[in-house]
Design an enzyme around this catalytic site. Structure first.
Site, PDB file in Angstrom:
ATOM      1  N   CYS A 118       0.811  -1.223   0.000  1.00  0.00           N
ATOM      2  CA  CYS A 118       0.000   0.000   0.000  1.00  0.00           C
ATOM      3  C   CYS A 118       0.843   1.271   0.000  1.00  0.00           C
ATOM      4  O   CYS A 118       0.340   2.348  -0.301  1.00  0.00           O
ATOM      5  CB  CYS A 118      -0.957  -0.005   1.185  1.00  0.00           C
ATOM      6  SG  CYS A 118      -2.176  -1.322   1.035  1.00  0.00           S
ATOM      7  N   HIS A 259      -3.532   7.079   2.519  1.00  0.00           N
ATOM      8  CA  HIS A 259      -3.887   5.794   1.933  1.00  0.00           C
ATOM      9  C   HIS A 259      -5.288   5.426   2.426  1.00  0.00           C
ATOM     10  O   HIS A 259      -5.611   5.623   3.598  1.00  0.00           O
ATOM     11  CB  HIS A 259      -2.870   4.734   2.364  1.00  0.00           C
ATOM     12  CG  HIS A 259      -3.264   3.360   1.953  1.00  0.00           C
ATOM     13  ND1 HIS A 259      -3.602   3.045   0.654  1.00  0.00           N
ATOM     14  CD2 HIS A 259      -3.413   2.216   2.669  1.00  0.00           C
ATOM     15  CE1 HIS A 259      -3.923   1.773   0.592  1.00  0.00           C
ATOM     16  NE2 HIS A 259      -3.826   1.238   1.795  1.00  0.00           N
ATOM     17  N   ASN A 289     -10.171  -0.039  -0.822  1.00  0.00           N
ATOM     18  CA  ASN A 289      -8.713   0.034  -0.767  1.00  0.00           C
ATOM     19  C   ASN A 289      -8.146  -0.473  -2.095  1.00  0.00           C
ATOM     20  O   ASN A 289      -8.224  -1.669  -2.388  1.00  0.00           O
ATOM     21  CB  ASN A 289      -8.216  -0.827   0.407  1.00  0.00           C
ATOM     22  CG  ASN A 289      -6.703  -0.812   0.556  1.00  0.00           C
ATOM     23  OD1 ASN A 289      -5.986  -0.301  -0.308  1.00  0.00           O
ATOM     24  ND2 ASN A 289      -6.218  -1.380   1.639  1.00  0.00           N
TER      25      ASN A 289
HETATM   26  N1  COA Z   1     -18.869  -8.619   8.040  1.00  0.00           N
HETATM   27  C1  COA Z   1     -19.291  -8.896   9.293  1.00  0.00           C
HETATM   28  N2  COA Z   1     -18.450  -9.226  10.278  1.00  0.00           N
HETATM   29  C2  COA Z   1     -17.146  -9.274   9.990  1.00  0.00           C
HETATM   30  C3  COA Z   1     -16.643  -8.978   8.711  1.00  0.00           C
HETATM   31  C4  COA Z   1     -17.565  -8.659   7.706  1.00  0.00           C
HETATM   32  N3  COA Z   1     -17.197  -8.379   6.460  1.00  0.00           N
HETATM   33  N4  COA Z   1     -15.303  -9.099   8.736  1.00  0.00           N
HETATM   34  C5  COA Z   1     -14.965  -9.440   9.985  1.00  0.00           C
HETATM   35  N5  COA Z   1     -16.065  -9.558  10.736  1.00  0.00           N
HETATM   36  C6  COA Z   1     -16.186  -9.931  12.129  1.00  0.00           C
HETATM   37  C7  COA Z   1     -14.972 -10.687  12.623  1.00  0.00           C
HETATM   38  O1  COA Z   1     -15.060 -12.054  12.255  1.00  0.00           O
HETATM   39  C8  COA Z   1     -15.042 -10.470  14.116  1.00  0.00           C
HETATM   40  O2  COA Z   1     -15.973 -11.388  14.656  1.00  0.00           O
HETATM   41  P1  COA Z   1     -15.644 -12.154  16.011  1.00  0.00           P
HETATM   42  O3  COA Z   1     -15.485 -11.049  17.033  1.00  0.00           O
HETATM   43  O4  COA Z   1     -16.840 -13.001  16.192  1.00  0.00           O
HETATM   44  O5  COA Z   1     -14.373 -12.882  15.739  1.00  0.00           O
HETATM   45  C9  COA Z   1     -15.641  -9.075  14.210  1.00  0.00           C
HETATM   46  O6  COA Z   1     -16.242  -8.786  12.951  1.00  0.00           O
HETATM   47  C10 COA Z   1     -14.614  -8.011  14.536  1.00  0.00           C
HETATM   48  O7  COA Z   1     -13.506  -8.244  13.704  1.00  0.00           O
HETATM   49  P2  COA Z   1     -12.263  -7.297  13.749  1.00  0.00           P
HETATM   50  O8  COA Z   1     -11.197  -7.824  12.854  1.00  0.00           O
HETATM   51  O9  COA Z   1     -11.934  -7.000  15.173  1.00  0.00           O
HETATM   52  O10 COA Z   1     -12.924  -5.998  13.110  1.00  0.00           O
HETATM   53  P3  COA Z   1     -12.274  -4.607  12.983  1.00  0.00           P
HETATM   54  O11 COA Z   1     -13.121  -3.611  13.641  1.00  0.00           O
HETATM   55  O12 COA Z   1     -10.817  -4.613  13.310  1.00  0.00           O
HETATM   56  O13 COA Z   1     -12.423  -4.353  11.412  1.00  0.00           O
HETATM   57  C11 COA Z   1     -10.988  -4.427   9.466  1.00  0.00           C
HETATM   58  C12 COA Z   1     -11.793  -5.227  10.485  1.00  0.00           C
HETATM   59  C13 COA Z   1     -10.309  -5.370   8.497  1.00  0.00           C
HETATM   60  C14 COA Z   1     -11.972  -3.547   8.725  1.00  0.00           C
HETATM   61  C15 COA Z   1      -9.972  -3.561  10.206  1.00  0.00           C
HETATM   62  O14 COA Z   1      -9.291  -4.356  11.132  1.00  0.00           O
HETATM   63  C16 COA Z   1      -8.973  -2.896   9.318  1.00  0.00           C
HETATM   64  O15 COA Z   1      -9.294  -2.008   8.586  1.00  0.00           O
HETATM   65  N6  COA Z   1      -7.692  -3.274   9.445  1.00  0.00           N
HETATM   66  C17 COA Z   1      -6.573  -2.585   8.841  1.00  0.00           C
HETATM   67  C18 COA Z   1      -6.567  -2.561   7.355  1.00  0.00           C
HETATM   68  C19 COA Z   1      -5.313  -1.866   6.896  1.00  0.00           C
HETATM   69  O16 COA Z   1      -5.032  -0.751   7.265  1.00  0.00           O
HETATM   70  N7  COA Z   1      -4.505  -2.497   6.129  1.00  0.00           N
HETATM   71  C20 COA Z   1      -3.213  -1.918   5.825  1.00  0.00           C
HETATM   72  C21 COA Z   1      -3.088  -1.445   4.507  1.00  0.00           C
HETATM   73  S1  COA Z   1      -3.722  -2.563   3.321  1.00  0.00           S
END
Ligand code: COA
Length: 334
Positions: A118, A259, A289
């Site tokens: 990224c 980003h 993204n």
């Molecule tokens: N729909 C519904 N629930 C979902 C889901 C979706 N699409 N994706 C994940 N979940 C669930 C998970 O399984 C988890 O369930 P659990 O608690 O029963 O295990 C719950 O939602 C919370 O997951 P979590 O990973 O803690 O969510 P989050 O708030 O961290 O959001 C992302 C997930 C991926 C959106 C977030 O972590 C993120 O943006 N991460 C960084 C991305 C990034 O910056 N990348 C770097 C550059 S590419």
């Protein structure tokens, strides 16, 4: 980064391309345990674009470059160097830069691909800047292009809702005015982050086999929570660092160009810099993204909408797999 060369590097043209096909959040509701509401509130994404299966990343890159050349009123033969930032090159080799060079007839250019996930665009822009500052090159195209749909596991709700396909390009040229163009760049890597965000299959460690395909090793793998935590800190810290190092306040910054990985990461970064939301370039809600393409597509969209003016200070910031992260301070030149 100190500029000991005779020139500053300035962006003199921008262009971008997104595929026509829109995939909204309801598309995923049809076959995954997810919802439009969850996706919007957790990420800020409402829809993303998907390129036709038969078309490669270079297709989008070329469209973005064509717009950039048109805006500047020059032909491709004037280009000295093409740097392509991508994690989804058309193939492992030849480089996508070679493919673009051939397709576009860039007869006077050399070029290469640069992989920093990224942060690929800002790492490439920093690299291109050196050639301009030193005076060895006069017109460089930096293009960030990714067909993320090619490496996304559409059965994995944790990742498939995040990514989209797009390309954005900028033209860099020299100026003797050392007060404009790219003023500073701070780039960082930390390989400790590799375990949280990677694509294990297809390289020399895990060449493609039936097993690597069965194990889904050719797709993006991300432990979102860990990456989220590190991205908030990394991107906010480096954005603040470049602002302070150059004695600027939030009030003097016209735009943060972050980003576009998650709206909550973007907001935390803006808050750290003391910027209101209207000073943050955002297109994550429409494109998701797009990895190397997020920053140049934002700049191109805002510039074409007449929202970027000469002498505006822009802070370009990114965080991605590697980990890789950094910030570039630009004083807009045209
Ligand atoms: N729909 C519904 N629930 C979902 C889901 C979706 N699409 N994706 C994940 N979940 C669930 C998970 O399984 C988890 O369930 P659990 O608690 O029963 O295990 C719950 O939602 C919370 O997951 P979590 O990973 O803690 O969510 P989050 O708030 O961290 O959001 C992302 C997930 C991926 C959106 C977030 O972590 C993120 O943006 N991460 C960084 C991305 C990034 O910056 N990348 C770097 C550059 S590419």
């Amino acid at each position: 980064m100190d500029n000991k060369g005779p020139y500053n590097a300035m962006i003199t043209s921008v262009g971008h391309y997104v595929p026509d096909r829109v995939i909204d959040n309801r598309y995923f509701e049809q076959y995954l345990d997810t919802s439009d509401e969850w996706i919007r509130t957790r990420t800020g994404i409402s829809e993303r674009r998907r390129l036709d299966k038969s078309k490669p990343t270079s297709f989008m890159a070329i469209k973005a470059i064509e717009k950039l050349l048109q805006n500047r009123g020059i032909g491709i033969e004037e280009i000295d160097l093409i740097i392509v930032a991508s994690v989804t090159p058309d193939m492992i080799y030849p480089s996508t830069a070679c493919i673009i060079q051939k397709e576009m007839g860039a007869v006077n250019a050399w070029g290469f691909d640069l992989l920093a996930a990224c942060s690929g665009f800002i790492f490439s822009l920093t690299t291109a800047m050196q050639f301009i500052q030193a005076g060895s090159h006069r017109k460089i195209i930096v293009v960030g292009a990714d067909k993320m749909s090619a490496i996304t596991n559409f059965e994995d709700r944790n990742t498939c809702i995040l990514f989209g396909d797009a390309a954005g390009a900028v033209l860099l040229e020299p100026t003797e005015d050392k007060s404009i163009g790219i003023i500073d760049a701070i780039m960082k890597i930390d390989g400790e982050g590799g375990k949280y965000l990677h694509q294990l299959g297809g390289g020399s460690l895990n060449p493609a086999t039936h097993e690597t395909v069965d194990k889904r090793m050719h797709f993006v793998y991300q432990e979102g929570k860990n990456v989220f935590k590190d991205a908030v800190k990394g991107m906010a810290d480096v954005s603040y660092e470049i602002m302070k190092k150059n004695n600027l306040t939030g009030e003097q910054i016209s735009y943060l160009v972050p980003h576009q990985a998650n709206m909550r990461i973007i907001s935390a970064c803006a808050e750290r810099m003391g910027l209101s939301e209207d000073k943050v370039m955002i297109n994550i809600h429409r494109y998701g993204n797009t990895t190397s393409a997020t920053i140049p597509t934002c700049i191109s969209e805002y510039w074409h909408a007449g929202k970027v003016k000469k002498d505006d200070y822009l802070v370009l910031s990114s965080f991605g797999a590697g980990y890789t992260w950094g910030s570039i301070l630009v004083k807009w030149a045209y």
